[in-house]
Design a protein around this motif. Structure first.
Motif, PDB file in Angstrom:
ATOM      1  N   UNK A 125       0.832  -1.197   0.000  1.00  0.00           N
ATOM      2  CA  UNK A 125       0.000   0.000   0.000  1.00  0.00           C
ATOM      3  C   UNK A 125       0.871   1.253   0.000  1.00  0.00           C
ATOM      4  N   UNK A 126       0.563   2.146  -0.936  1.00  0.00           N
ATOM      5  CA  UNK A 126       1.326   3.379  -1.046  1.00  0.00           C
ATOM      6  C   UNK A 126       0.368   4.562  -1.141  1.00  0.00           C
ATOM      7  N   UNK A 127       0.771   5.699  -0.573  1.00  0.00           N
ATOM      8  CA  UNK A 127      -0.126   6.864  -0.566  1.00  0.00           C
ATOM      9  C   UNK A 127      -0.289   7.467  -1.948  1.00  0.00           C
ATOM     10  N   UNK A 128      -1.472   8.010  -2.198  1.00  0.00           N
ATOM     11  CA  UNK A 128      -1.743   8.765  -3.415  1.00  0.00           C
ATOM     12  C   UNK A 128      -1.279  10.204  -3.234  1.00  0.00           C
ATOM     13  N   UNK A 129      -1.501  10.743  -2.028  1.00  0.00           N
ATOM     14  CA  UNK A 129      -1.093  12.101  -1.712  1.00  0.00           C
ATOM     15  C   UNK A 129       0.229  12.137  -0.970  1.00  0.00           C
ATOM     16  N   UNK A 130       0.451  13.225  -0.252  1.00  0.00           N
ATOM     17  CA  UNK A 130       1.744  13.443   0.399  1.00  0.00           C
ATOM     18  C   UNK A 130       1.637  13.671   1.897  1.00  0.00           C
ATOM     19  N   UNK A 131       0.502  13.349   2.505  1.00  0.00           N
ATOM     20  CA  UNK A 131       0.340  13.612   3.935  1.00  0.00           C
ATOM     21  C   UNK A 131       0.921  12.485   4.781  1.00  0.00           C
ATOM     22  N   UNK A 132       1.313  12.841   6.005  1.00  0.00           N
ATOM     23  CA  UNK A 132       1.729  11.835   6.970  1.00  0.00           C
ATOM     24  C   UNK A 132       0.552  10.945   7.350  1.00  0.00           C
ATOM     25  N   UNK A 133      -0.661  11.498   7.298  1.00  0.00           N
ATOM     26  CA  UNK A 133      -1.852  10.736   7.663  1.00  0.00           C
ATOM     27  C   UNK A 133      -2.093   9.575   6.703  1.00  0.00           C
ATOM     28  N   UNK A 134      -1.958   9.813   5.404  1.00  0.00           N
ATOM     29  CA  UNK A 134      -2.161   8.719   4.456  1.00  0.00           C
ATOM     30  C   UNK A 134      -1.032   7.704   4.545  1.00  0.00           C
ATOM     31  N   UNK A 135       0.181   8.149   4.820  1.00  0.00           N
ATOM     32  CA  UNK A 135       1.266   7.205   5.080  1.00  0.00           C
ATOM     33  C   UNK A 135       0.918   6.308   6.265  1.00  0.00           C
ATOM     34  N   UNK A 136       0.326   6.893   7.306  1.00  0.00           N
ATOM     35  CA  UNK A 136      -0.070   6.107   8.475  1.00  0.00           C
ATOM     36  C   UNK A 136      -1.124   5.067   8.090  1.00  0.00           C
ATOM     37  N   UNK A 137      -2.089   5.453   7.276  1.00  0.00           N
ATOM     38  CA  UNK A 137      -3.120   4.512   6.837  1.00  0.00           C
ATOM     39  C   UNK A 137      -2.505   3.358   6.049  1.00  0.00           C
ATOM     40  N   UNK A 138      -1.593   3.670   5.139  1.00  0.00           N
ATOM     41  CA  UNK A 138      -0.938   2.610   4.364  1.00  0.00           C
ATOM     42  C   UNK A 138      -0.164   1.662   5.278  1.00  0.00           C
ATOM     43  N   UNK A 139       0.503   2.220   6.281  1.00  0.00           N
ATOM     44  CA  UNK A 139       1.243   1.374   7.223  1.00  0.00           C
ATOM     45  C   UNK A 139       0.295   0.501   8.034  1.00  0.00           C
ATOM     46  N   UNK A 140      -0.872   1.036   8.398  1.00  0.00           N
ATOM     47  CA  UNK A 140      -1.856   0.241   9.121  1.00  0.00           C
ATOM     48  C   UNK A 140      -2.386  -0.889   8.247  1.00  0.00           C
ATOM     49  N   UNK A 141      -2.667  -0.608   6.985  1.00  0.00           N
ATOM     50  CA  UNK A 141      -3.142  -1.652   6.073  1.00  0.00           C
ATOM     51  C   UNK A 141      -2.116  -2.777   5.940  1.00  0.00           C
ATOM     52  N   UNK A 142      -0.846  -2.416   5.921  1.00  0.00           N
ATOM     53  CA  UNK A 142       0.205  -3.449   5.880  1.00  0.00           C
ATOM     54  C   UNK A 142       0.124  -4.336   7.122  1.00  0.00           C
ATOM     55  N   UNK A 143      -0.132  -3.720   8.271  1.00  0.00           N
ATOM     56  CA  UNK A 143      -0.192  -4.480   9.526  1.00  0.00           C
ATOM     57  C   UNK A 143      -1.380  -5.444   9.550  1.00  0.00           C
ATOM     58  N   UNK A 144      -2.516  -4.999   9.036  1.00  0.00           N
ATOM     59  CA  UNK A 144      -3.731  -5.815   9.141  1.00  0.00           C
ATOM     60  C   UNK A 144      -3.977  -6.680   7.911  1.00  0.00           C
TER      61      UNK A 144
END
Length: 269
Positions: A125-144
C-alpha cells in the motif's frame, strides 16, 4: 489542528448535526479550512465525500445535511494542512478495499519521519497524496493485511484490537497520533495528544460520548441532533466535545472498539 468525528449507532441515522458542528469549526478565522470529508457506511461498502475547501462554505455539506445517506457508521474530518498541499489527494478520510470490505481512516496530529519509520512498511500500500496521515493509513493496512486476506471470515475482535493498539504505540513515537479507523464492522478510535486551548500539546486527543433510549417513542437529542425514535444506541467520538453532555476523555494511548452504538472493548497504552 484537524478535527475528527465518528458516529456508531444501533439504527441508521443522518449526520446533519455532526456535519454542522464540524463545519462551524472551519468558519471565520478558524485554521481548519483546508478541506473536509465524510465516509458513510452501507454494509461493507462506504461512500466518501471529500472537498479541498472549507466545510463551512460547502454547498455539498448543506446537501448532505438533508439528503445524505442514513448510516450506522461514519467517519468525518476537517483539515488544517500541515503536511502536503491543499488538494483532493490530501483530503481525509482515506478509504481502501481489503478483504472485500472498505476500510476508512482519518488522523489528527503530526508524524515526523513516518516515511522512514523503522517499524512501518509500505510494500503493498502506497499513498496517493503526500500527507503523513495517508502514510499512516498505508502502514496500518500493511499491519492488518494478513488478518483480512488469509481468513475465510472476519478476524476476531481481539486479534484486530491487538494489531491496532500495537500499531498505535509505534505511531506515538513519531508525534501526536489521534486516529479513527473502521473496517465496515467495527470503529477503532485511538486518543493521544492534541493542541489544547492553552496552546500546549497534551492529552486528551479524543473524547467519547454514548447515549441510549429504550422506549419506543423516545428519541436521542443533543443540541440539534435527533436520532430515533425508539430503541437507539449511539457512540460519538470527537476531537473535542460537541455538546454540553458528559463526554469522556480518552486516556493517552487508549484504543476503543465500537460497533452498533456500543463500546465493545478497550486497550490501554
Amino acid at each position: 489542528m484537524c478535527e475528527l468525528l465518528a458516529i456508531s449507532s444501533r439504527r441508521p441515522t443522518q449526520l446533519d448535526f455532526s456535519l454542522t458542528a464540524l463545519a462551524a469549526h472551519s468558519a471565520g478565522a478558524s485554521t481548519t479550512r483546508d478541506g473536509w470529508g465524510v465516509a458513510l457506511y452501507d454494509g461493507h461498502d462506504a461512500v466518501v465525500y471529500r472537498e479541498p475547501t472549507a466545510a463551512s462554505d460547502s454547498p455539498l455539506v448543506r446537501f448532505l445535511q438533508s439528503q445524505g445517506l442514513d448510516t450506522t457508521l461514519a467517519i468525518s474530518h476537517i483539515r488544517h494542512a500541515t503536511r502536503g498541499e491543499v488538494a483532493l489527494s490530501n483530503t481525509q478520510p482515506f478509504a481502501r478495499e481489503l478483504g472485500g470490505r472498505m476500510h476508512v481512516f482519518a488522523h489528527n496530529g503530526n508524524l515526523e519521519g513516518i516515511e522512514r519509520g523503522t517499524n512501518l512498511a509500505f510494500d503493498r500500500y502506497r499513498p496517493v497524496g503526500t500527507t503523513d496521515s495517508e502514510h499512516a493509513f498505508c502502514a496500518l493496512l500493511e499491519r492488518i493485511h494478513a488478518l483480512w486476506s488469509e481468513a475465510d471470515s472476519p478476524p476476531s475482535l481481539a486479534a484486530r484490537l491487538s494489531v491496532i493498539s500495537n500499531f498505535a504505540a509505534d505511531l506515538r513515537k513519531l508525534g501526536p497520533a489521534n486516529f479513527l479507523y473502521a473496517d465496515s464492522e467495527v470503529l477503532f478510535a485511538h486518543g493521544h495528544r492534541r493542541i489544547q486551548a492553552s496552546g500546549l500539546i497534551a492529552p486528551p486527543g479524543l473524547c467519547l460520548w454514548s447515549c441510549r433510549c429504550t422506549a419506543p417513542d423516545e428519541s436521542v437529542q443533543a443540541h440539534g441532533v435527533t436520532v430515533g425514535p425508539g430503541f437507539q444506541e449511539m457512540v460519538m467520538v470527537a476531537s473535542v466535545p460537541l455538546t454540553d453532555e458528559a463526554w469522556r476523555p480518552l486516556d493517552e494511548g487508549e484504543v476503543v472498539a465500537v460497533a452498533g452504538g456500543k463500546l465493545l472493548d478497550v486497550a490501554a497504552a
